[in-house]
Write a protein that holds these residues in place. Structure first.
Motif: not given
Lengths: 107, 580
Positions: B100, B102, B116-120, B122-123, B126
């Motif tokens: 992945d 980024v 926040d970095l919740e996206g990170l 989640i990625r 996943h």
């Protein structure tokens, strides 16, 4: 997951000029706040010219990589080009307008 | 070593990296289910180490892994690691590895409030879930500091991220740039990743670059504290661990001939021990390489495998030159029993040379390794630094029961200067030390050889002359003339002289014998003459006696006849007889 954005004062078949995609992580208070803030700013300054697609990454995590999402909430301005990203809870209206590259309407 | 360390810390489970040498240093691998920090300057091999950790985990230990990259994109990374033989596309298709990329661009962002970095998370989550990953690499998470303006948020989120990785039981490698001065990383990542810190380093010394690895910290386990040179080669990452401090290798009682019969004779009659190390030292042109080549030739003739590391001559040159003295290296090369690796000593640092040797030894499995010469390898290093690295090599070969022949050039060209001074202090590591010297005498330079030491066997204390001819090499007894050792022509002259003297003495003896014989013959002749005379005398005596008897008889007959005729007057005749 995609939530149809409110569309107002727009002729049928005419795509909105501002296509926004909001990435959130779950239906948290933060997410809801962010959506409310964004919607309020758009209604104020871009009435009838925008649509917002909300993506909940907790439900569709595979979509995060496509727009290079790290921070949430993030809104991605897909149209008009170029793509722009705004992160945060959109509480700072001025910066959101800068980020969207929208001239504020003095009301 | 591996066993011992795990015995010390049986509770801490470790995830083997599969990287040659690293698992030995860390006593089994990285802490399982925890993040480790790998830091170093640009170009140190952080990404390579991390990638090999993932690939080996996925292919050898059944632990799929996620590689999250922040600097290169997936296509670039895939191309980069293909040179190490890792096919990421294939592994990704088999769901063994997930990549992945980024990417964040500072200019694309507009901060408008809290985030926040919740996206990170989640990625990453996943990616982990999609392949059931057990291992994670974040390379280099510090790139986020350049992309995100709010470092306070970032730090808090990183802390949370590492905690989260731990909670999910991920064995992770987080790479980081080396900081300025004494700082381990530029952004202080070590604050968050405190379980295991590995530092990679690339140093240029005398224009030669060497990469080194050090385990700075490994919580809850014993680990090697030293700096270990490493190499990124065709088979990936390779760390050279020091194990020589253990001195627990097994020894062989088997003896192998050196290929020179007279030399074996000097070494207790049977040659050297298998798996021992032999130092052949001498000044230029004393025949060090020839001894090494001869040894290799004889090993290959027995069907053993040999590696020859040459730092002075090219492969073709060695084969040609050795053929000129009757040593055939071409045949074993053709048979695949011998490999000659020639390189310039300045190609890379000493440690990297040794790592390369390690790799070759591990893949080729030789029973004999020759290094010609080790002294060249250390040209660019001071002795203090060279010793531990050479020790590693010598020890490694001993451990693998490989017989090692090391030639070493001594600086002094003549016999008078002590050749002992320039042995890089490795002589103490050697089991057998053959010392070659040039002896200059009467306008001639000849080679001598003697066994300086040979552990574990009775060995000769004699100096022999070392003769190299087009039929091979041989040892000849030297002559001691006066207080000097005679070699070469002087020896030949001396031999001739001795031969002449002995011939003379022989002739004298013959002459004496002849004289005696003739004298005896003369006496014998005399004896014969006298005997003849005596015989003649005795014949005369017999003749006289016979004559007398005859006469008497005749007289008697006459008298009797006369008496008969006269008529018996015998008494008279008897008186006559008595009177006579």
């Amino acid at each position: 997951m995609s939530v149809p954005a409110p569309r107002t004062a727009r002729k049928a078949g005419d795509p909105p000029a501002f296509q926004l995609r909001l990435y959130v992580a779950g239906q948290t208070a933060k997410s809801l706040d962010a959506f409310a803030n964004l919607k309020r700013i758009c209604e104020t300054h871009l009435a009838g010219q925008y649509c917002i697609e909300v993506i909940d990454l907790t439900k569709t995590p595979q979509l995060a990589a496509g727009d290079q999402i790290l921070a949430v909430p993030t809104v991605v301005r897909r149209l008009p080009e170029p793509i722009k990203k705004i992160i945060g809870d959109f509480s700072n209206e001025e910066r959101v307008l800068v980020g969207l590259d929208v001239q504020p309407i003095n009301a | 070593m591996k066993k011992k360390l795990t015995e010390i810390a049986p509770t801490l489970s470790k995830a083997p990296t599969g990287i040659a040498g690293l698992d030995e240093i860390t006593g089994g691998g990285l802490p399982a289910g925890r993040p480790s920090l790998v830091c170093g300057n640009a170009g140190c091999g952080k990404t390579m180490l991390a990638m090999e950790f993932l690939v080996r985990g996925a292919t050898q230990f059944g632990e799929p892994g996620v590689f999250m990259m922040f600097e290169e994109n997936a296509a670039e990374l895939t191309a980069n690691v293909r040179s190490l033989g890792f096919d990421l596309d294939k592994l990704a298709a088999e769901k063994k590895i997930a990549l992945d990329y980024v990417h964040i661009e500072r200019s694309e962002f507009e901060e408008t409030g809290e985030y926040d970095l919740e996206g990170l998370f989640i990625r990453l989550g996943h990616a982990i879930d999609s392949i059931g990953a057990k291992r994670v690499v974040l390379d280099t998470v510090e790139a986020l500091f350049a992309g995100l303006p709010n470092h306070a948020v970032l730090r808090a989120e990183l802390r949370r991220l590492f905690r989260w990785l731990k909670d999910r039981g991920m064995t992770a490698i987080i790479t980081g740039e080396r900081g300025e001065g004494s700082a381990i990383t530029r952004y202080g990542l070590e604050e968050y990743v405190a379980d295991c810190v590995i530092i990679l380093d690339q140093r240029i010394q005398e224009q030669i670059s060497t990469r080194r690895l050090r385990v700075l910290k490994y919580r809850g386990t014993a680990h090697g504290m030293n700096e270990y040179p490493f190499l990124i080669g065709a088979h990936g990452f390779s760390v050279l661990p020091i194990t020589s401090l253990q001195l627990d290798h097994e020894v062989s009682v088997q003896r192998v001939p050196t290929g020179v019969a007279r030399l074996d004779e000097m070494l207790g009659g049977k040659g050297i021990f298998r798996g021992s190390s032999v130092l052949v030292s001498g000044s230029p042109g004393t025949g060090k390489s020839s001894i090494a080549a001869k040894f290799i030739e004889s090993a290959c003739a027995r069907g053993e495998r040999a590696l020859f590391f040459a730092y002075e001559e090219s492969k073709a040159q060695i084969v040609r030159n050795m053929r000129s003295i009757g040593i055939d290296l071409a045949t074993p090369i053709k048979k695949g029993l011998l490999e000659i690796h020639s390189s310039r000593p300045t190609l890379q640092g000493l440690e990297q040379h040794l790592v390369m040797m390690h790799d070759l030894v591990r893949t080729f499995h030789p029973t004999v390794v020759a290094v010609d010469p080790i002294s060249n390898l250390t040209m660019a290093h001071d002795d203090a630094e060279a010793k531990p690295t050479l020790m590693r090599l010598i020890d490694f070969l001993k451990k693998e029961q490989i017989t090692g022949i090391y030639t070493s050039l001594t600086s002094g060209g003549d016999a008078t200067s002590a050749p002992e001074d320039s042995q890089l202090y490795v002589s103490s590591l050697m089991d057998t030390w053959l010392l070659l010297r040039n002896v200059e005498f009467t306008g001639e330079c000849n080679r001598t050889i003697f066994v300086r030491k040979s552990r574990g066997m009775a060995h000769s204390n004699q100096v022999r002359e070392f003769v190299v001819s087009d039929t091979g090499i041989d040892l000849v007894d030297v002559y001691l003339g006066g207080d000097r050792v005679l070699t070469g022509s002087a020896r030949v002259a001396r031999e001739a002289q001795e031969r002449a003297v002995s011939t003379l003495r022989g002739e004298d003896h013959q002459r004496k014998l002849r004289q005696l014989a003739s004298r005896r013959k003369a006496i014998e002749a005399q004896i014969a003459a006298l005997q003849a005379e005596a015989e003649a005398e005795s014949e005369e005596v017999h003749f006289v006696i016979a004559q007398e008897t005859l006469q008497e008889k005749t007289t008697h007959q006459n008298t009797s006849a006369m008496a008969q005729q006269r008529g018996g007057a015998t008494g008279t005749n008897g008186q006559m007889k008595q009177r006579r």
